[in-house]
Scaffold this motif. Structure first.
Motif, PDB file in Angstrom:
ATOM      1  N   VAL A   1     -14.831  15.871 -17.930  1.00 17.94           N
ATOM      2  CA  VAL A   1     -16.059  16.629 -18.143  1.00 17.94           C
ATOM      3  C   VAL A   1     -15.846  17.625 -19.272  1.00 17.94           C
ATOM      4  O   VAL A   1     -14.725  17.831 -19.733  1.00 17.94           O
ATOM      5  CB  VAL A   1     -16.488  17.362 -16.854  1.00 17.94           C
ATOM      6  N   GLU A   2     -16.913  18.240 -19.753  1.00 21.76           N
ATOM      7  CA  GLU A   2     -16.825  19.242 -20.814  1.00 21.76           C
ATOM      8  C   GLU A   2     -15.999  20.438 -20.327  1.00 21.76           C
ATOM      9  O   GLU A   2     -15.978  20.755 -19.127  1.00 21.76           O
ATOM     10  CB  GLU A   2     -18.219  19.733 -21.212  1.00 21.76           C
ATOM     11  N   ASP A   3     -15.343  21.089 -21.261  1.00 23.24           N
ATOM     12  CA  ASP A   3     -14.584  22.292 -20.914  1.00 23.24           C
ATOM     13  C   ASP A   3     -15.521  23.324 -20.292  1.00 23.24           C
ATOM     14  O   ASP A   3     -16.631  23.552 -20.782  1.00 23.24           O
ATOM     15  CB  ASP A   3     -13.930  22.884 -22.174  1.00 23.24           C
TER      16      ASP A   3
ATOM     17  N   GLU B   1     -16.406  21.542 -11.717  1.00 26.14           N
ATOM     18  CA  GLU B   1     -16.907  22.055 -10.436  1.00 26.14           C
ATOM     19  C   GLU B   1     -15.983  21.676  -9.285  1.00 26.14           C
ATOM     20  O   GLU B   1     -15.951  22.355  -8.261  1.00 26.14           O
ATOM     21  CB  GLU B   1     -18.314  21.498 -10.164  1.00 26.14           C
TER      22      GLU B   1
ATOM     23  N   PRO C   1     -11.050  18.978 -17.336  1.00 21.84           N
ATOM     24  CA  PRO C   1     -11.708  19.374 -18.590  1.00 21.84           C
ATOM     25  C   PRO C   1     -11.237  18.489 -19.745  1.00 21.84           C
ATOM     26  O   PRO C   1     -10.121  17.938 -19.719  1.00 21.84           O
ATOM     27  CB  PRO C   1     -11.286  20.829 -18.766  1.00 21.84           C
TER      28      PRO C   1
ATOM     29  N   GLU D   1     -16.989  23.119 -17.433  1.00 14.04           N
ATOM     30  CA  GLU D   1     -17.976  22.542 -16.513  1.00 14.04           C
ATOM     31  C   GLU D   1     -17.330  21.897 -15.281  1.00 14.04           C
ATOM     32  O   GLU D   1     -17.959  21.139 -14.563  1.00 14.04           O
ATOM     33  CB  GLU D   1     -18.838  21.496 -17.230  1.00 14.04           C
TER      34      GLU D   1
ATOM     35  N   GLN E   1     -12.275  16.278 -11.068  1.00 11.54           N
ATOM     36  CA  GLN E   1     -12.713  16.447 -12.460  1.00 11.54           C
ATOM     37  C   GLN E   1     -11.603  17.103 -13.275  1.00 11.54           C
ATOM     38  O   GLN E   1     -10.776  17.856 -12.751  1.00 11.54           O
ATOM     39  CB  GLN E   1     -13.981  17.312 -12.516  1.00 11.54           C
TER      40      GLN E   1
END
Length: 556
Positions: free
Chosen positions: A73-75, A79, A86, A77, A84
């Protein structure tokens, strides 16, 4: 099932999946997906609910792989750190990683405990039920209008559950034939009229009382109907008792009625037997409404038909000895004829019609004598020529009066002048009376202006204390149309304020909403939303309802 699939021979798992798929008539892949989901749920209970665990069963070997998936996932973001990663950290592991990619780590397989096995079984069974329901819906959604065969599975509170082999359907109490007592394991035919997705799964609704069931039965019994050579444009049924069916053909060499009856009645008798002895009248359809209505009233003989196309009503005159036959037992014949043709039918005997016409002739003669101050002969001449009201005499083309035998231009002009003077006097008297009663000008304008009928309507409304647009806006559709209530066990009708205009529920609602708009209680948008006025019809609807037509009566 799940325990066997994980801990026993892996080929046995595939055999189980194949057997279940065949039993439920669903795709084998869906069964394997359900087992995979059960394994995933059990694994999350073992390794942690926060993990994104994926199970995969090889459809050839039966091998099971269990993996922990971590998605990029995007840095900033992230959760769930367990599922997940980054993008910056992901690129340290793989320079080609991008958002949406994922890494997978193998997890060791494990033996299910009793609780996990039970949970997994529930997951599998739930997924299988969902898949089976979806299969049933997809299979039957396009079969509305077909006749199906089934076996009575059970009867619940008057509703009959039918086993169709690959699905279950229901014949609700109102969709069955009266006095027909279907027994468990009895084979039955019925008509699919609706298939719906509902919370408890797709529902297939069958009927043996639906008019189209009869049409579909004829299509099965009569090749010409099945092939489209003979059409069935209308069916009316009193289920289990009697029915009327209209038939037509464009092939002049074929008798549609005879074809549906069959040799010695064999074809129609097959339908009658299926419908528990329901008597069937086969009627030749006609594009001429009067002819079709006469045909529909068979076996009664009709002497005369008078159509009122504006109100979609028809007056049928029959000889005295044909009255009971035309009406039928408890009004059944005329009711079915009305349903078949789409016309409201009033039955009169020749004597009743003669008396009514004489009464109308006398009343109109007296009206013209009084209003126009003429003798009986002139009044009778006007009635004989079809004049029904003083308004007609006042505003018809002068030549319409002048051509009457014995009349000349001077006489015609004098009659028209007297008619207009009478209407002016009557309008003045009615206007004075409505002012005395306190009827406001805004109600007169709303009803269509100072015409005679409008003033009479306003005076009638004033009798119920409706004297302004605001008073009218506070009414309900029932106030205008009338309503029923039960009194001492009997259904009693209370007349409405505008009974004589035969307003539909929609017309009454629109009239009241227009009054509320004029009174400032609602906005134009509220009005449009309430009466369903489309945007493209806005220009047209600016004039409707004018609350009065050309004669000043409330518009529909």
């Amino acid at each position: 099932m799940t325990t066997s699939g994980v801990s026993a021979n892996r080929l046995e798992l595939l055999q189980i999946a194949k057997a279940v798929a065949a039993e439920k008539t669903i795709d084998e892949g869906l069964v394997l997906e359900a087992i995979e989901e059960a394994i995933q749920k059990a694994a999350r209970s073992r390794y942690g609910a926060e993990l994104d665990i994926r199970a995969k069963i090889n459809p050839v070997s039966g091998d099971i792989s269990l993996k922990h998936r971590i998605t990029v996932v995007e840095d900033g973001e992230v959760e769930n750190e367990s599922a997940q990663i980054p993008l910056t950290d992901a690129k340290k592991r793989d320079k080609t990683a991008d958002v949406g990619a994922y890494f997978e780590e193998d997890l060791p397989m494990f033996d299910f405990g009793r609780v996990m096995s039970q949970t997994g079984k529930q997951v599998v069974m739930q997924r299988l039920r969902e898949a089976e329901r979806e299969r049933q819906f997809e299979e039957y959604k396009d079969r509305v209008g077909e006749i199906v065969n089934g076996i009575v599975k059970r009867v619940e509170y008057g509703n009959v559950i039918i086993d169709l082999g690959r699905a279950e359907a229901i014949v609700r109490r109102n969709d069955g034939l009266p006095r027909e007592n279907l027994q468990v394991n009895e084979r039955v035919r019925a008509y699919i009229y609706d298939v719906r997705r509902e919370t408890r799964g797709p529902q297939i609704f069958l009927s043996r009382a639906h008019p189209d069931f009869m049409a579909a039965l004829f299509a099965q019994e009569v090749p010409e109907v099945y092939e489209g050579v003979i059409e069935i444009p209308a069916v009316a049924r009193d289920p289990g008792s009697r029915a009327k069916i209209a038939v037509l053909t464009n092939d002049s060499s074929i008798d549609p009625v005879g074809a549906c009856v069959g040799m010695r009645g064999s074809r129609v008798q097959a339908v009658v037997n299926e419908l528990a002895g329901e008597k069937i009248d086969i009627i030749p359809w006609s594009p001429d409404a009067a002819t079709f209505i006469v045909n529909a009233l068979q076996p009664a003989e009709v002497a005369k038909v008078v159509l009122d196309e504006e109100d979609n009503r028809v007056e049928v005159v029959v000889p005295e000895e044909q009255l009971s036959l035309a009406i039928g037992r408890r009004g059944q014949n005329v009711r079915l004829a009305s349903q078949l043709t789409g016309w409201s039918i009033d039955i009169l005997t020749e004597e009743e019609e003669s008396e009514r016409r004489n009464k109308e002739f006398t009343e109109r003669t007296e009206l013209f004598q009084e209003a126009l101050d003429v003798d009986e002969v002139i009044a009778q001449l006007l009635v004989s020529e079809g004049f029904e009201s003083v308004e007609e005499v006042a505003f018809v083309e002068l030549g319409e009066i002048e051509h009457i035998e014995g009349f000349d231009e001077e006489t015609a002009q004098e009659l028209q002048d007297r008619a207009r003077e009478h209407l002016q006097r009557l309008t003045g008297d009615l206007d004075s009376k409505r002012q005395e009663l306190g009827v406001q000008d805004n109600l007169i304008a709303f009803l269509g202006g100072e015409s005679i009928d409008t003033l009479k309507t306003s005076i009638k409304l004033a009798g119920d204390d409706v004297k302004s647009v605001e008073d009218f806006a506070g009414l309900t559709p029932d106030d205008l149309r009338g309503w029923y209530e039960s009194q001492d066990g009997e259904r009693v009708r209370h007349p409405g304020l505008l009974d004589e205009y035969r307003l539909s529920a929609e017309d009454a609602e629109e009239l009241i909403m227009r009054a509320r708009l004029d009174a400032g209680w609602i906005t134009e948008d509220d009005y449009k939303e309430a009466v369903g006025v489309a945007e493209e019809e806005e220009a047209e609807e600016e004039e409707l309802p004018e609350a009065a037509n050309e004669e000043g009566t409330p518009s529909e």
